[in-house]
Write an enzyme that holds these catalytic residues in place. Structure first.
Site, PDB file in Angstrom:
ATOM      1  N   CYS A 154      21.731 138.560  62.802  1.00  0.00           N
ATOM      2  CA  CYS A 154      20.821 137.569  62.227  1.00  0.00           C
ATOM      3  C   CYS A 154      21.502 136.300  61.724  1.00  0.00           C
ATOM      4  O   CYS A 154      21.155 135.190  62.133  1.00  0.00           O
ATOM      5  CB  CYS A 154      20.035 138.209  61.088  1.00  0.00           C
ATOM      6  SG  CYS A 154      18.985 139.590  61.612  1.00  0.00           S
ATOM      7  N   HIS A 202      16.848 133.792  55.820  1.00  0.00           N
ATOM      8  CA  HIS A 202      18.161 134.443  55.676  1.00  0.00           C
ATOM      9  C   HIS A 202      19.210 133.465  55.140  1.00  0.00           C
ATOM     10  O   HIS A 202      20.370 133.502  55.545  1.00  0.00           O
ATOM     11  CB  HIS A 202      18.621 135.051  56.999  1.00  0.00           C
ATOM     12  CG  HIS A 202      19.282 136.394  56.834  1.00  0.00           C
ATOM     13  ND1 HIS A 202      20.208 136.667  55.857  1.00  0.00           N
ATOM     14  CD2 HIS A 202      19.144 137.551  57.524  1.00  0.00           C
ATOM     15  CE1 HIS A 202      20.613 137.919  55.970  1.00  0.00           C
ATOM     16  NE2 HIS A 202      19.973 138.487  56.964  1.00  0.00           N
TER      17      HIS A 202
END
Length: 506
Positions: A50, A104
């Site tokens: 990610c 994120h």
């Protein structure tokens, strides 16, 4: 100026869409987007997890230049201090830049160029006192009786089950609700850039009941995992027992359930995107907008006895990429582009389309020419490069290269290689690296990687050969520390000494 909508799923492999040839999965809205846009057949992530993937997309830079080579083994958080970001450049040009869903970032409320974000960060609560907007909303709706993880499936588990709360409370539904809310409260005097970022189909594989059941009823039609002549290296009986195992032989029933949950999550997202598309059409924004659909990386789903991501294999590294230009695809433009492309190509593509200068230091190439039928710039590049540092295990640290026809993988801490002919073996079942008749092809790709890595002067090559990294310190990019020094925020209070970011909710 053109309105831009960037739709991003998490851990979505390329072959899990109808328009990519999957005749089991139902994705009518994304298939429709592909029918009026252009599909990139060989799109890849430069780092299949990610944070490094998202940093590459945000900056248009390869992982070595963002400084983030993976998740774990001393890699820190995404952080701040980038000299440029996609939302930041668009905001400077007059766009209203908003992000909805999973970002994120760290600090978790950092904007990294956005004017505003509304967050779903799954289980990540890394800042003191941080609670994501979705989680706070969920707790309010449930009256505190249950939470987002009370179904008992972990953020990186291979296990699957139907969602435990009403469908309208699912994060995929919430993400589209928030995207639609933004459309209603955006600044109408300015063009907008909206990133709609889903936290699924990343595990937990917790599709709402109707979507889970839809595929479990078709279990005999669900594609079986790919198998090959090299799978036995991942027959790890002890690891397979873990509820968040990254490898190991699983029961066929476990694999079918995981795939049913994964496919169900994708169809649920697709149906929610149908709501977003209808709202855009109602406001006469769909046709005139530049719409991009992409994922950060894929999911192995049991292929070759592997789960999750970080691998160079097609299930983990190849991603869907669909681009619809304003007005739809012209009659003389290609429906499919075969040239290999990579996530960092998105920033220059969108900035060029918006008439915004591309900042110095961008590694990606604009896909604008390919969208118009001229892929000569991509052909000149020829192939793309990706990498990932140690995460689950030292042996999985990797460097890879592909031109969409062949793929070469080097495992630095093992000193071993793999070579696949993707033209007839997208399943990567036959490893050609040790076959004498493919020796010339192997050396050609090895030489390319030597030339790529020589410029780093990081000990990965002596200029002629690749150098095994067994027993050596973990690879780190000097660009990470340089950016950290530029940033006002002190990351040291967060960074752990052992293995970097927490594994939960990768």
């Amino acid at each position: 100026m053109t309105n831009i909508i960037l739709i991003m799923t998490d851990q979505h492999r390329a072959d899990a869409l109808g328009c990519y040839g999957n005749d089991v999965i139902e994705t009518p809205n994304l298939d429709y987007l592909a029918s009026v846009g252009t599909r990139f057949a060989h799109a890849y992530t430069p780092s299949p997890s990610c944070v490094p993937a998202r940093a590459a997309l945000m900056t248009g830079m390869e992982p070595w230049h963002t400084g983030i080579l993976g998740m774990g083994a001393g890699q820190g958080p995404m952080g701040v201090g980038f000299e440029h970001t996609l939302p930041g450049e668009l905001a400077k040009a007059g766009y209203h830049a908003a992000g909805v869903g999973k970002m994120h970032f760290y600090p978790q409320r950092a904007l990294n160029g956005f004017h505003e974000t509304v967050l779903d960060e799954s289980g990540r609560e890394e800042d003191p006192g941080f609670v994501s907007d979705y989680r706070a909303w969920f707790r309010q709706q449930s009256g505190g009786r249950y939470d987002i993880v009370d179904h008992g499936i972990g953020w990186n588990s291979w296990m699957a089950r139907p969602y435990h709360a009403p469908e309208w409370m699912h994060p995929s539904t919430w993400t589209v609700n928030e995207a639609i809310r933004f459309l209603g409260r955006r600044d109408p005097s300015r063009p907008f850039f909206l990133k709609v970022s889903f936290a699924r189909p990343h595990s937990p594989y917790d599709a709402p009941q109707p979507y889970y059941d839809r595929y479990l009823r078709q279990e005999e039609k669900l594609p079986a995992p790919y198998r090959g002549d090299w799978d036995d290296r991942h027959d790890d009986l002890a690891e397979a027992l873990r509820p968040d195992a990254w490898r190991g032989v699983k029961r066929e029933a476990d694999i079918r359930q995981a795939r049913a949950g994964y496919y169900g999550s994708i169809t649920h997202i697709d149906h929610q995107l149908g709501r977003l598309f209808e709202r855009l059409k109602k406001e006469k924004l769909f046709d005139s907008a530049l719409i991009v659909f992409v994922s950060d990386h894929g999911d192995m789903l049991g292929d070759h006895h592997l789960w999750r991501k970080t691998y160079a294999y097609e299930g983990s590294a190849r991603i869907p990429l669909i681009v619809k230009v304003p007005g739809g695809r012209p009659a003389d433009a290609p429906a499919v582009v075969e040239a290999p492309v990579v996530l960092q190509d998105i920033l220059p593509t969108l900035l060029e389309a918006a008439g915004v200068p591309i900042p110095p230091g961008v590694d990606g190439l604009s896909l604008g020419g390919a969208l118009r039928g001229d892929a000569s710039g991509l052909a000149e590049r020829g192939y793309i490069h990706g990498e990932h540092s140690t995460c689950y295990s030292e042996e999985q640290e990797m460097q890879y290269m592909t031109d969409g026809a062949f793929k070469y993988i080097w495992f630095p801490r093992l000193g071993t290689e793999q070579l696949f002919d993707l033209r007839g073996d997208l399943s990567e079942s036959e490893d050609l690296a040790a076959k004498p008749e493919w020796r010339g092809e192997l050396l050609r790709w090895r030489g390319r990687l030597v030339r790529k890595l020589s410029a780093r002067d990081a000990g990965l090559t002596d200029g002629d050969e690749l150098v095994c990294q067994a027993g050596k310190p973990y690879l780190a990019s000097p660009h990470y520390e340089a950016r950290r020094r530029r940033a006002a925020f002190d990351w040291a209070s967060w960074t752990r000494k052992d293995a970097g970011p927490p594994a939960k909710g990768e």
